[in-house]
Design an enzyme around this catalytic site. Structure first.
Site, short mmCIF file in Angstrom:
data_model
loop_
_atom_site.label_atom_id
_atom_site.label_comp_id
_atom_site.label_asym_id
_atom_site.label_seq_id
_atom_site.Cartn_x
_atom_site.Cartn_y
_atom_site.Cartn_z
N GLU A 1 0.79 -1.21 0.19
CA GLU A 1 0.00 0.38 -0.13
C GLU A 1 1.25 1.49 0.14
O GLU A 1 2.30 1.47 0.71
CB GLU A 1 -0.70 0.05 1.08
CG GLU A 1 -0.99 1.58 1.60
CD GLU A 1 -2.67 2.07 0.10
OE1 GLU A 1 -3.43 0.78 -0.66
OE2 GLU A 1 -2.19 2.78 -0.18
N ARG B 1 -16.90 4.53 4.70
CA ARG B 1 -16.13 3.94 4.01
C ARG B 1 -15.24 3.44 5.23
O ARG B 1 -14.28 2.29 4.90
CB ARG B 1 -15.66 4.46 2.70
CG ARG B 1 -15.63 4.49 1.61
CD ARG B 1 -15.92 5.92 0.69
NE ARG B 1 -14.45 5.62 0.54
CZ ARG B 1 -13.87 5.00 -0.15
NH1 ARG B 1 -14.24 4.99 -1.21
NH2 ARG B 1 -12.35 6.02 -0.56
N TYR C 1 -28.89 8.58 3.49
CA TYR C 1 -28.88 7.94 4.16
C TYR C 1 -28.18 8.13 5.76
O TYR C 1 -27.22 8.29 6.15
CB TYR C 1 -28.52 6.94 3.91
CG TYR C 1 -27.55 6.25 3.10
CD1 TYR C 1 -26.24 6.14 3.58
CD2 TYR C 1 -27.29 6.99 1.88
CE1 TYR C 1 -24.90 5.85 3.01
CE2 TYR C 1 -25.47 6.28 0.55
CZ TYR C 1 -24.68 6.06 1.51
OH TYR C 1 -23.43 5.85 1.05
N ASP D 1 -12.13 -0.28 -8.42
CA ASP D 1 -11.57 0.62 -9.02
C ASP D 1 -11.06 0.57 -10.35
O ASP D 1 -10.84 1.16 -11.77
CB ASP D 1 -12.30 1.91 -8.12
CG ASP D 1 -13.25 1.81 -7.97
OD1 ASP D 1 -13.44 1.89 -8.04
OD2 ASP D 1 -13.14 3.70 -6.91
C1 FAD Z 1 -19.22 9.62 -4.69
C2 FAD Z 1 -19.49 8.62 -4.21
C3 FAD Z 1 -20.52 7.83 -3.77
C4 FAD Z 1 -20.21 6.62 -3.90
N1 FAD Z 1 -21.19 5.19 -3.15
C5 FAD Z 1 -21.42 3.84 -3.21
C6 FAD Z 1 -22.02 2.80 -2.25
O1 FAD Z 1 -23.11 3.89 -2.13
N2 FAD Z 1 -21.64 1.74 -2.59
C7 FAD Z 1 -21.19 0.93 -2.84
O2 FAD Z 1 -20.51 -0.20 -2.96
N3 FAD Z 1 -19.55 2.27 -3.70
C8 FAD Z 1 -19.50 3.31 -3.62
N4 FAD Z 1 -18.82 3.96 -4.08
C9 FAD Z 1 -17.79 3.93 -4.71
C10 FAD Z 1 -16.52 2.72 -3.89
O3 FAD Z 1 -16.03 3.80 -3.02
C11 FAD Z 1 -15.43 1.91 -4.72
O4 FAD Z 1 -15.89 1.93 -5.50
C12 FAD Z 1 -14.40 1.45 -3.92
O5 FAD Z 1 -13.72 2.17 -2.75
C13 FAD Z 1 -13.30 0.92 -4.28
O6 FAD Z 1 -12.52 -0.10 -4.10
P1 FAD Z 1 -11.17 0.12 -4.53
O7 FAD Z 1 -10.31 -0.97 -3.16
O8 FAD Z 1 -10.83 -0.80 -5.30
O9 FAD Z 1 -10.42 1.51 -4.31
P2 FAD Z 1 -9.51 2.49 -3.21
O10 FAD Z 1 -10.81 2.53 -2.64
O11 FAD Z 1 -9.68 3.84 -4.12
O12 FAD Z 1 -8.68 2.09 -3.30
C14 FAD Z 1 -7.44 2.09 -3.72
C15 FAD Z 1 -5.97 1.81 -2.75
O13 FAD Z 1 -4.25 1.36 -3.59
C16 FAD Z 1 -3.65 2.33 -2.82
N5 FAD Z 1 -2.85 2.62 -4.12
C17 FAD Z 1 -3.37 3.26 -4.51
N6 FAD Z 1 -2.02 3.55 -5.99
C18 FAD Z 1 -1.41 2.12 -5.54
C19 FAD Z 1 0.50 2.20 -5.92
N7 FAD Z 1 1.11 2.40 -7.14
N8 FAD Z 1 1.22 1.60 -5.31
C20 FAD Z 1 0.39 0.71 -4.09
N9 FAD Z 1 -0.75 1.05 -3.44
C21 FAD Z 1 -1.35 2.83 -4.63
C22 FAD Z 1 -4.71 3.61 -3.02
O14 FAD Z 1 -3.88 4.31 -1.26
C23 FAD Z 1 -5.64 2.82 -1.53
O15 FAD Z 1 -5.13 2.53 -0.53
C24 FAD Z 1 -19.56 5.86 -4.30
C25 FAD Z 1 -18.02 6.69 -4.78
C26 FAD Z 1 -18.55 8.19 -5.04
C27 FAD Z 1 -16.80 8.58 -5.32
#
Ligand code: FAD
Length: 397
Positions: free
Chosen positions: A35, A109, A218, A300
């Site tokens: 991370e 979150r 909510y 994501d």
């Molecule tokens: C307004 C809004 C409302 C939302 N509401 C919802 C909802 O109601 N329900 C829902 O399910 N989702 C919701 N989401 C989406 C949700 O928050 C994300 O889809 C989810 O958190 C994605 O998780 P992730 O682990 O893929 O990415 P992230 O949470 O972005 O985690 C990525 C991690 O990788 C790390 N990282 C990045 N680059 C590197 C690197 N080069 N080397 C090492 N580490 C790195 C980062 O520091 C981070 O810790 C919402 C989003 C928005 C914008």
């Protein structure tokens, strides 16, 4: 590398990366997770967790941890932002359990991230390496090599890119896919319910549909706080990489002119907002966009979701479960396991991406389309809002 000592390297310790570590650990697969941040932290917006996701979390033994921090709203109600009238509603509560085998939860979150992190730490099979940014990934016939920014190299059977919207791993799987600003801005806030008048407090999920904007509110954190998001059309700030801006002093009034007093009063009662420009990638078109050889993408990094179906974290958690299923299958080699994972996930993720985009158009409809939307919602509310293909889980989608 010999599969008896299968090594899984996860890049990114967000909700998706931690869920992957937890799901793999539950199958007896050890994980190394790098991370880039020096400490784990999450900003405090809310996320909705529909029954397809709550069922997975409960299956990983997180039911009581979820009980301690989540809210379980009994109802989704959709209102006209103009008149305030209820257009349609869908019961959750016992109905969701009876129909989909799990509850509908809302959570911050930060709370969701913290409960996943504690579970990973308690499980003890993941090595968490902080302050460790990925620089480069390469692969050969036997292994993948992950190089950190400090030059340290680690070899593993597979590398999983869980590094979010601005993923570095993505260029090794889906080169040229660059996030683009969607034209929508999310203003988000969390407010203690105790700080609101009785009339503004709420235990249900409410979506206010406007012309050219919508708002969602909510309860989170056991109902103590209300999460509010207002999503409007606008221009992205110059630095779109810095996606979480303080937006204090913002005047949302211009977007809310002529809307119901219940919505205006709620928005007016909140002083501290954060701004989140919404970015997208082209929708997934095939399994090859989720895995290439020994490298796979999840969450994501693979398929950022517009938030209009509330499934971004949900699909990341479903991806995690599918990765653990495939990687623990003794009949599959490393590359075949990632192919199986990608095949099992890309269509559902693409369907959710497309539905979220369509919801955005419907939620922001103007003129005749808005009239048609409101009429359809009044006539068919529950049928339009209930989504068995989604809430029943990945095997249906
Ligand atoms: C307004 C809004 C409302 C939302 N509401 C919802 C909802 O109601 N329900 C829902 O399910 N989702 C919701 N989401 C989406 C949700 O928050 C994300 O889809 C989810 O958190 C994605 O998780 P992730 O682990 O893929 O990415 P992230 O949470 O972005 O985690 C990525 C991690 O990788 C790390 N990282 C990045 N680059 C590197 C690197 N080069 N080397 C090492 N580490 C790195 C980062 O520091 C981070 O810790 C919402 C989003 C928005 C914008």
């Amino acid at each position: 590398m010999p599969t008896t000592q299968k090594k899984i390297l996860v890049v990114g310790g967000g909700i998706g990366g931690l869920a992957t570590a937890l799901a793999c650990g539950a199958r007896g697969l050890p994980v190394q997770l790098i991370e880039k941040k020096p400490e784990f932290s999450e900003v405090g917006a809310g996320v909705q967790l529909s029954p397809n996701v709550v069922r997975l979390l409960e299956g990983w033994g997180l039911a009581s941890a979820l009980d301690a921090v989540a809210s379980f709203p009994p109802l989704l109600q959709v209102r006209s932002a103009r008149s305030g009238a209820v257009l349609g509603q869908l019961a959750f509560g016992a109905r969701a359990v009876q129909r989909y085998g799990a509850r509908y939860a809302t959570v911050t979150r930060a709370d969701l991230h913290a409960l996943l992190l504690s579970a990973v730490q308690a499980q003890g099979s993941t090595q968490l390496l902080l302050d460790n940014a990925l620089h480069q990934v390469s692969q050969d016939a036997n292994a993948v090599t992950v190089t950190s920014a400090d030059g340290h190299q680690r070899r593993a059977n597979v590398a999983i890119g869980a590094d979010g919207l601005w993923s570095n791993v993505r260029e090794f799987v889906r080169a040229n896919a660059q996030p683009r600003f969607s034209g929508h801005l999310a203003y988000r806030a969390m407010v203690p319910q105790a700080a609101l008048t009785q009339a503004l407090r709420s235990e249900v999920i409410t979506a206010w549909l406007g012309p050219r904007f919508h708002a969602v509110q909510y309860p989170v954190h056991g109902g103590e706080w209300l999460n509010v998001a207002v999503i409007v059309h606008g221009t992205a700030p110059d630095d779109v990489h810095h996606w979480d801006h303080e937006a204090n002093g913002i005047d949302l009034g211009v977007h809310l002119e002529g809307t119901a007093s219940g919505l205006q009063d709620l928005v007016g009662a909140i002083k501290a907002w954060r701004l989140w420009p919404l970015n997208t990638l082209p929708h997934l078109r095939g399994a090859k966009e989720m895995a290439f050889g020994r490298i796979a993408l999840m969450g994501d990094a693979a398929h950022p979701m517009l938030p209009y179906l509330a499934q971004g974290a949900g699909m990341a958690i479903e991806d995690a479960a599918a990765l653990a299923d495939a990687l623990s299958n003794p009949a599959l080699g490393d590359v075949a396991a990632l192919e199986r994972y990608a095949q099992s996930r890309w269509r559902r993720n693409a369907r959710v991406q497309a539905r979220a985009r369509r919801n955005g158009q419907v939620f922001h409809a103007t003129g005749l389309q808005r009239w048609g939307r409101d009429t359809a919602m009044k006539l068919l509310g529950q049928r339009l809002l209930d989504l068995p293909w989604l809430y029943e889980g990945a095997s249906r989608g």
